[in-house]
Motif scaffolding. Structure first.
Motif, mmCIF file in Angstrom:
data_model
loop_
_atom_site.group_PDB
_atom_site.id
_atom_site.type_symbol
_atom_site.label_atom_id
_atom_site.label_comp_id
_atom_site.label_asym_id
_atom_site.label_seq_id
_atom_site.Cartn_x
_atom_site.Cartn_y
_atom_site.Cartn_z
ATOM 1 N N THR A 64 0.837 -1.205 0.000
ATOM 2 C CA THR A 64 0.000 0.000 0.000
ATOM 3 C C THR A 64 0.873 1.257 0.000
ATOM 4 O OG1 THR A 64 -1.796 -1.161 1.124
ATOM 5 C CG2 THR A 64 -1.819 1.238 1.245
ATOM 6 N N LYS A 65 1.918 1.230 0.814
ATOM 7 C CA LYS A 65 2.842 2.372 0.852
ATOM 8 C C LYS A 65 3.506 2.567 -0.514
ATOM 9 C CE LYS A 65 6.631 4.295 3.511
ATOM 10 N NZ LYS A 65 7.523 4.182 4.649
ATOM 11 N N ASN A 66 3.906 1.460 -1.159
ATOM 12 C CA ASN A 66 4.494 1.552 -2.501
ATOM 13 C C ASN A 66 3.534 2.220 -3.473
ATOM 14 O OD1 ASN A 66 6.988 0.419 -2.032
ATOM 15 N ND2 ASN A 66 6.410 -1.610 -2.731
ATOM 16 N N LEU A 67 2.280 1.850 -3.399
ATOM 17 C CA LEU A 67 1.273 2.390 -4.313
ATOM 18 C C LEU A 67 1.079 3.888 -4.107
ATOM 19 C CD1 LEU A 67 -1.009 1.823 -6.426
ATOM 20 C CD2 LEU A 67 -2.532 1.575 -4.461
ATOM 21 N N GLU A 69 2.964 6.117 -2.160
ATOM 22 C CA GLU A 69 4.062 7.023 -1.818
ATOM 23 C C GLU A 69 5.271 6.986 -2.746
ATOM 24 O OE1 GLU A 69 5.063 6.600 2.318
ATOM 25 O OE2 GLU A 69 2.972 6.734 2.942
ATOM 26 N N THR A 70 5.375 5.998 -3.626
ATOM 27 C CA THR A 70 6.533 5.966 -4.527
ATOM 28 C C THR A 70 6.137 6.483 -5.903
ATOM 29 O OG1 THR A 70 6.178 3.700 -5.344
ATOM 30 C CG2 THR A 70 7.468 3.940 -3.305
ATOM 31 N N GLU A 71 7.113 7.024 -6.618
ATOM 32 C CA GLU A 71 6.838 7.542 -7.963
ATOM 33 C C GLU A 71 6.322 6.441 -8.881
ATOM 34 O OE1 GLU A 71 6.682 10.695 -8.988
ATOM 35 O OE2 GLU A 71 7.072 11.149 -6.885
ATOM 36 N N GLU A 72 6.981 5.288 -8.837
ATOM 37 C CA GLU A 72 6.572 4.163 -9.691
ATOM 38 C C GLU A 72 5.174 3.675 -9.314
ATOM 39 O OE1 GLU A 72 8.585 0.112 -11.509
ATOM 40 O OE2 GLU A 72 9.275 0.861 -9.581
ATOM 41 N N GLY A 73 4.908 3.595 -8.012
ATOM 42 C CA GLY A 73 3.589 3.169 -7.558
ATOM 43 C C GLY A 73 2.494 4.106 -8.009
ATOM 44 N N LYS A 74 2.765 5.412 -7.892
ATOM 45 C CA LYS A 74 1.781 6.405 -8.320
ATOM 46 C C LYS A 74 1.576 6.385 -9.829
ATOM 47 C CE LYS A 74 2.805 9.646 -4.574
ATOM 48 N NZ LYS A 74 3.415 10.959 -4.257
ATOM 49 N N LEU A 96 -5.390 -1.637 -1.165
ATOM 50 C CA LEU A 96 -4.825 -2.034 -2.446
ATOM 51 C C LEU A 96 -3.372 -1.597 -2.489
ATOM 52 C CD1 LEU A 96 -7.823 -1.047 -4.747
ATOM 53 C CD2 LEU A 96 -7.374 -3.221 -3.587
ATOM 54 N N GLY A 97 -2.567 -2.280 -3.293
ATOM 55 C CA GLY A 97 -1.147 -1.976 -3.293
ATOM 56 C C GLY A 97 -0.490 -2.182 -4.634
ATOM 57 N N PHE A 98 0.846 -2.047 -4.609
ATOM 58 C CA PHE A 98 1.640 -2.180 -5.824
ATOM 59 C C PHE A 98 2.974 -2.827 -5.494
ATOM 60 C CE2 PHE A 98 4.791 -0.409 -8.824
ATOM 61 C CZ PHE A 98 4.250 -0.878 -10.007
ATOM 62 N N SER A 99 3.358 -3.822 -6.289
ATOM 63 C CA SER A 99 4.655 -4.474 -6.161
ATOM 64 C C SER A 99 5.539 -3.997 -7.297
ATOM 65 C CB SER A 99 4.502 -6.001 -6.212
ATOM 66 O OG SER A 99 5.766 -6.611 -6.292
ATOM 67 N N GLU A 100 6.544 -3.200 -6.964
ATOM 68 C CA GLU A 100 7.400 -2.624 -8.013
ATOM 69 C C GLU A 100 8.318 -3.653 -8.664
ATOM 70 O OE1 GLU A 100 9.915 -2.715 -4.426
ATOM 71 O OE2 GLU A 100 7.854 -2.129 -4.745
ATOM 72 N N LYS A 101 8.589 -4.745 -7.985
ATOM 73 C CA LYS A 101 9.499 -5.762 -8.544
ATOM 74 C C LYS A 101 8.889 -6.483 -9.744
ATOM 75 C CE LYS A 101 11.775 -6.500 -4.220
ATOM 76 N NZ LYS A 101 13.100 -6.285 -4.048
ATOM 77 N N GLN A 102 7.582 -6.582 -9.780
ATOM 78 C CA GLN A 102 6.920 -7.292 -10.884
ATOM 79 C C GLN A 102 5.900 -6.430 -11.602
ATOM 80 O OE1 GLN A 102 5.603 -10.137 -8.089
ATOM 81 N NE2 GLN A 102 7.022 -11.708 -8.761
ATOM 82 N N PHE A 119 -2.458 -12.625 -0.838
ATOM 83 C CA PHE A 119 -2.684 -11.614 -1.868
ATOM 84 C C PHE A 119 -3.068 -12.253 -3.193
ATOM 85 C CE2 PHE A 119 0.305 -9.952 1.152
ATOM 86 C CZ PHE A 119 -0.189 -8.689 1.407
ATOM 87 N N VAL A 120 -3.809 -11.471 -3.952
ATOM 88 C CA VAL A 120 -4.051 -11.747 -5.360
ATOM 89 C C VAL A 120 -3.390 -10.575 -6.073
ATOM 90 C CG1 VAL A 120 -5.795 -11.937 -7.159
ATOM 91 C CG2 VAL A 120 -6.229 -12.918 -4.906
ATOM 92 N N ALA A 121 -2.618 -10.877 -7.096
ATOM 93 C CA ALA A 121 -1.927 -9.808 -7.822
ATOM 94 C C ALA A 121 -2.045 -10.044 -9.317
ATOM 95 C CB ALA A 121 -0.454 -9.777 -7.402
ATOM 96 N N ARG A 122 -1.953 -8.953 -10.070
ATOM 97 C CA ARG A 122 -1.963 -9.059 -11.521
ATOM 98 C C ARG A 122 -1.095 -7.954 -12.095
ATOM 99 N NH1 ARG A 122 -7.527 -7.691 -14.294
ATOM 100 N NH2 ARG A 122 -6.153 -7.539 -16.075
ATOM 101 N N THR A 123 -0.499 -8.260 -13.230
ATOM 102 C CA THR A 123 0.272 -7.228 -13.906
ATOM 103 C C THR A 123 -0.699 -6.177 -14.415
ATOM 104 O OG1 THR A 123 0.186 -8.415 -16.002
ATOM 105 C CG2 THR A 123 2.119 -8.810 -14.608
ATOM 106 N N VAL A 124 -0.194 -4.962 -14.564
ATOM 107 C CA VAL A 124 -1.086 -3.898 -15.027
ATOM 108 C C VAL A 124 -1.547 -4.142 -16.465
ATOM 109 C CG1 VAL A 124 -0.310 -2.143 -13.417
ATOM 110 C CG2 VAL A 124 0.906 -2.429 -15.563
#
Length: 143
Positions: A64-67, A69-74, A96-102, A119-124
């Motif tokens: 959630t913090k990645n999503l 607060e980070t430039e890539e997440g935003k 909701l969140g963001f994984s910058e590694k994938q 978690f359930v995750a999907r590529t954008v």
């Protein structure tokens, strides 16, 4: 009248009773030992579960913090969610969140008690999906 024969019988009876009592004590101690071992296993299992909850809670907060607060997440994750009609309040409410590694957006899966269990995750791009291994899919309702 008390005779030697009757005193011998009484002594034998007492000795047998004492032996039965010792056997019962040994069986009782064995049961207590088994119960204690089972209790220790249950405690260990509870600690493992608690550790997993702590780890997944940490991961959820991290994503959630990645999503948010980070430039890539935003630029990638937040854009993905807002283009699909999510408002920031909803994103925060559902963690909701963001994984910058994938480059994946993450959706936490919660137990009926509200604890994050995976978690359930999907590529954008929507080409790849990943779930936390071992999720009890038959017992969890996904939103």
């Amino acid at each position: 009248m008390f005779t030697i024969a009757s005193s011998k019988q009484t002594f034998d009876d007492l000795q047998q009773q004492e032996e039965r009592q010792q056997e019962a004590t040994i069986k009782h101690e064995a049961l207590i030992g088994e119960s204690e071992a089972e209790l220790q296993k249950e405690k260990l299992h509870a600690l493992e579960e608690e550790s997993l909850y702590i780890i997944t809670q940490f991961a959820q907060e991290y994503f959630t913090k990645n999503l948010l607060e980070t430039e890539e997440g935003k630029s990638i994750g937040l854009t993905y969610f807002t283009e699909r009609g999510f408002r920031e309040q909803q994103i925060e409410k559902f963690n909701l969140g963001f994984s910058e590694k994938q480059d994946m957006v993450t959706i936490p899966v919660q137990s009926p008690e509200g604890m994050t269990i995976g978690f359930v995750a999907r590529t954008v791009e929507g080409k790849e999906f990943k779930n936390t291994p071992g999720l009890p899919k038959s017992k969890i309702l996904f939103n």
